[in-house]
Design a protein around this motif. Structure first.
Motif, mmCIF file in Angstrom:
data_model
loop_
_atom_site.group_PDB
_atom_site.id
_atom_site.type_symbol
_atom_site.label_atom_id
_atom_site.label_comp_id
_atom_site.label_asym_id
_atom_site.label_seq_id
_atom_site.Cartn_x
_atom_site.Cartn_y
_atom_site.Cartn_z
ATOM 1 N N ALA A 258 0.835 -1.200 0.000
ATOM 2 C CA ALA A 258 0.000 0.000 0.000
ATOM 3 C C ALA A 258 0.871 1.251 0.000
ATOM 4 C CB ALA A 258 -0.913 0.008 1.221
ATOM 5 N N PRO A 259 0.508 2.248 -0.789
ATOM 6 C CA PRO A 259 1.295 3.491 -0.813
ATOM 7 C C PRO A 259 1.181 4.246 0.511
ATOM 8 C CG PRO A 259 -0.725 3.762 -2.053
ATOM 9 C CD PRO A 259 -0.668 2.309 -1.676
ATOM 10 N N GLN A 260 2.167 5.061 0.796
ATOM 11 C CA GLN A 260 2.141 5.844 2.027
ATOM 12 C C GLN A 260 1.124 6.982 1.953
ATOM 13 O OE1 GLN A 260 6.225 7.044 2.661
ATOM 14 N NE2 GLN A 260 6.723 5.136 3.724
ATOM 15 N N ILE A 261 0.922 7.501 0.756
ATOM 16 C CA ILE A 261 -0.035 8.590 0.557
ATOM 17 C C ILE A 261 -1.100 8.136 -0.439
ATOM 18 C CG2 ILE A 261 -0.349 10.968 -0.206
ATOM 19 C CD1 ILE A 261 2.540 11.507 0.560
ATOM 20 N N TYR A 262 -2.359 8.261 -0.050
ATOM 21 C CA TYR A 262 -3.467 7.871 -0.918
ATOM 22 C C TYR A 262 -4.002 9.093 -1.668
ATOM 23 C CZ TYR A 262 -4.004 3.383 1.574
ATOM 24 O OH TYR A 262 -3.820 2.135 2.103
ATOM 25 N N SER A 263 -4.372 8.886 -2.929
ATOM 26 C CA SER A 263 -5.177 9.890 -3.621
ATOM 27 C C SER A 263 -6.573 9.852 -3.007
ATOM 28 C CB SER A 263 -5.259 9.560 -5.118
ATOM 29 O OG SER A 263 -6.042 8.386 -5.319
ATOM 30 N N PRO A 264 -7.373 10.918 -3.161
ATOM 31 C CA PRO A 264 -8.736 10.891 -2.607
ATOM 32 C C PRO A 264 -9.542 9.677 -3.081
ATOM 33 C CG PRO A 264 -8.175 13.118 -3.258
ATOM 34 C CD PRO A 264 -7.057 12.240 -3.743
ATOM 35 N N TYR A 265 -9.383 9.335 -4.367
ATOM 36 C CA TYR A 265 -10.132 8.175 -4.888
ATOM 37 C C TYR A 265 -9.624 6.882 -4.265
ATOM 38 C CZ TYR A 265 -12.407 4.946 -8.099
ATOM 39 O OH TYR A 265 -13.176 3.940 -8.624
ATOM 40 N N LEU A 266 -8.307 6.733 -4.169
ATOM 41 C CA LEU A 266 -7.748 5.514 -3.590
ATOM 42 C C LEU A 266 -8.139 5.389 -2.122
ATOM 43 C CD1 LEU A 266 -6.088 3.004 -4.044
ATOM 44 C CD2 LEU A 266 -4.015 4.317 -3.570
ATOM 45 N N GLY A 272 -10.270 1.854 4.801
ATOM 46 C CA GLY A 272 -9.835 1.256 6.057
ATOM 47 C C GLY A 272 -9.425 -0.196 5.943
ATOM 48 N N PHE A 273 -9.301 -0.688 4.732
ATOM 49 C CA PHE A 273 -8.934 -2.085 4.486
ATOM 50 C C PHE A 273 -7.405 -2.174 4.455
ATOM 51 C CE2 PHE A 273 -8.375 -5.718 1.457
ATOM 52 C CZ PHE A 273 -9.045 -6.685 2.195
ATOM 53 N N ASP A 274 -6.801 -2.904 5.379
ATOM 54 C CA ASP A 274 -5.342 -2.908 5.477
ATOM 55 C C ASP A 274 -4.686 -4.125 4.847
ATOM 56 O OD1 ASP A 274 -6.111 -4.823 7.281
ATOM 57 O OD2 ASP A 274 -5.269 -3.837 9.053
ATOM 58 N N ALA A 275 -5.458 -4.980 4.179
ATOM 59 C CA ALA A 275 -4.910 -6.177 3.535
ATOM 60 C C ALA A 275 -4.801 -5.954 2.025
ATOM 61 C CB ALA A 275 -5.797 -7.385 3.831
ATOM 62 N N ILE A 357 -11.608 0.597 -11.385
ATOM 63 C CA ILE A 357 -12.141 1.556 -12.353
ATOM 64 C C ILE A 357 -13.669 1.588 -12.302
ATOM 65 C CG2 ILE A 357 -12.320 2.037 -14.842
ATOM 66 C CD1 ILE A 357 -9.445 0.981 -15.095
ATOM 67 N N GLN A 358 -14.269 0.501 -11.865
ATOM 68 C CA GLN A 358 -15.721 0.450 -11.680
ATOM 69 C C GLN A 358 -16.141 0.996 -10.314
ATOM 70 O OE1 GLN A 358 -18.038 0.195 -13.905
ATOM 71 N NE2 GLN A 358 -18.561 -1.944 -14.237
ATOM 72 N N SER A 359 -15.185 1.296 -9.445
ATOM 73 C CA SER A 359 -15.379 1.871 -8.100
ATOM 74 C C SER A 359 -15.758 0.852 -7.035
ATOM 75 C CB SER A 359 -16.373 3.046 -8.112
ATOM 76 O OG SER A 359 -17.720 2.650 -8.220
ATOM 77 N N PHE A 360 -15.414 -0.420 -7.228
ATOM 78 C CA PHE A 360 -15.570 -1.408 -6.169
ATOM 79 C C PHE A 360 -14.433 -1.243 -5.156
ATOM 80 C CE2 PHE A 360 -18.197 -3.626 -9.285
ATOM 81 C CZ PHE A 360 -19.202 -4.171 -8.486
ATOM 82 N N PRO A 361 -14.728 -1.150 -3.851
ATOM 83 C CA PRO A 361 -13.672 -1.039 -2.853
ATOM 84 C C PRO A 361 -12.870 -2.342 -2.726
ATOM 85 C CG PRO A 361 -15.820 -1.285 -1.797
ATOM 86 C CD PRO A 361 -16.081 -1.120 -3.262
ATOM 87 N N ASP A 362 -11.680 -2.227 -2.150
ATOM 88 C CA ASP A 362 -10.773 -3.381 -2.106
ATOM 89 C C ASP A 362 -11.263 -4.520 -1.226
ATOM 90 O OD1 ASP A 362 -9.155 -2.031 -3.826
ATOM 91 O OD2 ASP A 362 -7.410 -1.918 -2.513
ATOM 92 N N TRP A 363 -12.097 -4.245 -0.248
ATOM 93 C CA TRP A 363 -12.574 -5.327 0.618
ATOM 94 C C TRP A 363 -13.589 -6.213 -0.101
ATOM 95 C CZ3 TRP A 363 -17.763 -5.533 1.100
ATOM 96 C CH2 TRP A 363 -18.504 -4.341 0.987
ATOM 97 N N PHE A 364 -14.175 -5.722 -1.193
ATOM 98 C CA PHE A 364 -15.176 -6.488 -1.944
ATOM 99 C C PHE A 364 -14.464 -7.581 -2.735
ATOM 100 C CE2 PHE A 364 -18.264 -7.494 -5.163
ATOM 101 C CZ PHE A 364 -19.502 -7.257 -4.578
ATOM 102 N N GLU A 365 -14.739 -8.838 -2.408
ATOM 103 C CA GLU A 365 -14.032 -9.968 -3.003
ATOM 104 C C GLU A 365 -14.856 -10.609 -4.122
ATOM 105 O OE1 GLU A 365 -11.274 -11.598 0.654
ATOM 106 O OE2 GLU A 365 -13.240 -12.520 0.345
#
Length: 424
Positions: A258-266, A272-275, A357-365
């Motif tokens: 994970a990057p140290q600095i997130y863009s607003p979209y990222l 809050g997903f740390d995995a 790109i579809q805007s699904f968050p990372d926790w969505f599997e």
């Protein structure tokens, strides 16, 4: 406010509504693969859980089966559902293929209308491709009824039916990029209500876009770029390891950092997903394919689909292929992963990149196989297809927030017409 999602796919629209504070009651989806992704995340998920009725099995089923098997139970839902949403399959009237008014898949929209007549939800949202409002055009018109069908779009037909049963209808086409989605995805929306008929919900939605982006801390004066969405998923200088969620062995994925600095979209996508997110399997391109991608990159205009002349010069049979421009939104994400090439790497996108790109968050599997081919394409709905068919959750959330807000205003003005939504 409670909702039902019909033709739910893997749950993009449902996710957006849940994030807006709606309560899910049921979701109807024919594909077992897509339904399993929806069930895993939203029906029995860790973050969200539908208030699923005991009489309805948690399994894939068609709208037709839902209507025929559970007709008595469905009648009991009348007056208890605030919102019904759905995007009936669009192959019969998509401008991307042969447009056939007799296509049996068009009947699915009529089944949706049948459900509406039984349940009578207060609000309706129908989402589809922009060609949904295009009139059919054929040289041969055999009879008067056929002539009538050709003279109006399928959207016209549905809106006329909804008006007949008492709904106030607003509709139009919008670009999902207007709501912060890093993708020029033009969709046709029909938004209906049984309540205040003076409100044009579609126009209100367009006017809500800046307020929504401001709430999400997304840029107001420019669209969200592809690089803002997927730059942390680039493979350059990353260790490649075995893909842990592929049913087929031999695939790799880039170790995620994970990057140290997130863009607003990222920041929205990480939530809050740390995995590490799943669905990062890298394609196994042959050397000739990589060489072809290199030629395509040199021949393409940034962000534009490769011209016919360039495709002919390269011997390509594909109708459309686009190299991403990192500083701009992506073109429409489709169900075919080889429609798009990465902006800086000679490969197609991973399933997770298309999900971002579809805007699904990372926790969505996403679950199930990644791709399919041959005759199975008509029967199966693997991950890339699930993602390409989905409604961007950001758009779904914006629509949900707007309906809650307007419903609150209407209830405050006419308290006898409906209940006040204190959460709004």
């Amino acid at each position: 406010m409670k909702f039902i999602d019909v033709f739910a796919g893997c749950g993009g629209l449902s996710l957006g509504l849940l994030k807006a504070g709606f309560r899910g009651v049921a979701a109807i989806e024919k594909s077992p693969m897509a339904f399993e992704t929806l069930r895993h995340n939203l029906v029995d998920g860790h973050r969200y859980q539908f208030e699923w009725p005991k009489w309805l099995p948690k399994q894939a089923m068609s709208c037709e089966d839902f209507l025929s098997t559970y007709s008595e139970n469905i009648k009991d839902l009348r007056g208890k559902i605030d919102l019904m949403v759905g995007g009936p399959p669009c192959q019969g009237f998509s401008t991307a293929g042969r447009r056939n008014p007799a296509d049996p898949r068009n009947k699915m929209a009529e089944q949706y209308l049948e459900l509406v007549k039984i349940i009578r939800p207060t609000y309706l949202i129908i989402e589809n491709v922009s060609g949904f409002n295009s009139k059919f055009s054929e040289k041969k018109r055999t009879d008067q009824e056929n002539q009538k069908n050709f003279e109006r779009s399928y959207a016209d037909f549905i809106c006329e039916e909804l008006s007949t049963i008492g709904y106030s209808v607003s509709r139009g086409k919008l670009n999902c990029a207007r709501f912060g989605v890093p993708q020029n995805r033009h969709r046709y929306l029909i938004i209906c209500t049984l309540r205040n008929k003076e409100v044009n919900f579609f126009e209100e939605l367009l006017g809500f876009s800046d307020q929504f982006k401001e709430q999400k801390k997304l840029p107001l004066l420019r669209p969200t770029s592809v690089q803002e969405a997927i730059s942390d998923l680039e493979t350059r200088d990353r260790k490649l390891v075995e893909c842990v969620d592929s049913s087929m062995p031999g695939f790799l994925e880039a170790a995620y950092q994970a990057p140290q600095i997130y863009s607003p979209y990222l920041h929205l996508m990480r939530e809050g997903f740390d995995a590490a997110p799943n669905s990062r399997r890298l394609p196994r391109h042959k050397p000739n394919t990589i060489l072809q991608f290199s030629k395509i990159q040199r021949a393409s205009e940034p962000g534009r689909s490769l011209s016919k002349k360039a495709r002919d010069n390269l011997g390509l049979k594909k109708h459309a292929i686009t190299v991403l421009t990192k500083s701009a939104p992506a073109p429409t994400i489709t169900t075919l992963p080889d429609d798009i090439i990465h902006y800086s790497e000679l490969r197609i996108l991973t399933a997770r990149e298309t999900a971002r790109i579809q805007s699904f968050p990372d926790w969505f599997e996403f679950v199930g196989k990644y791709t399919t081919g041959g005759k199975s394409r008509k029967l199966e709905c693997p991950r890339y297809t699930q993602i390409g068919n989905a409604v961007p959750p950001l758009l779904g959330e914006a629509m949900g927030l707007l309906i809650k807000c307007l419903d609150h205003q209407i209830s405050a003005s006419y308290p006898a017409e409906g209940k006040l939504d204190e959460a709004t």
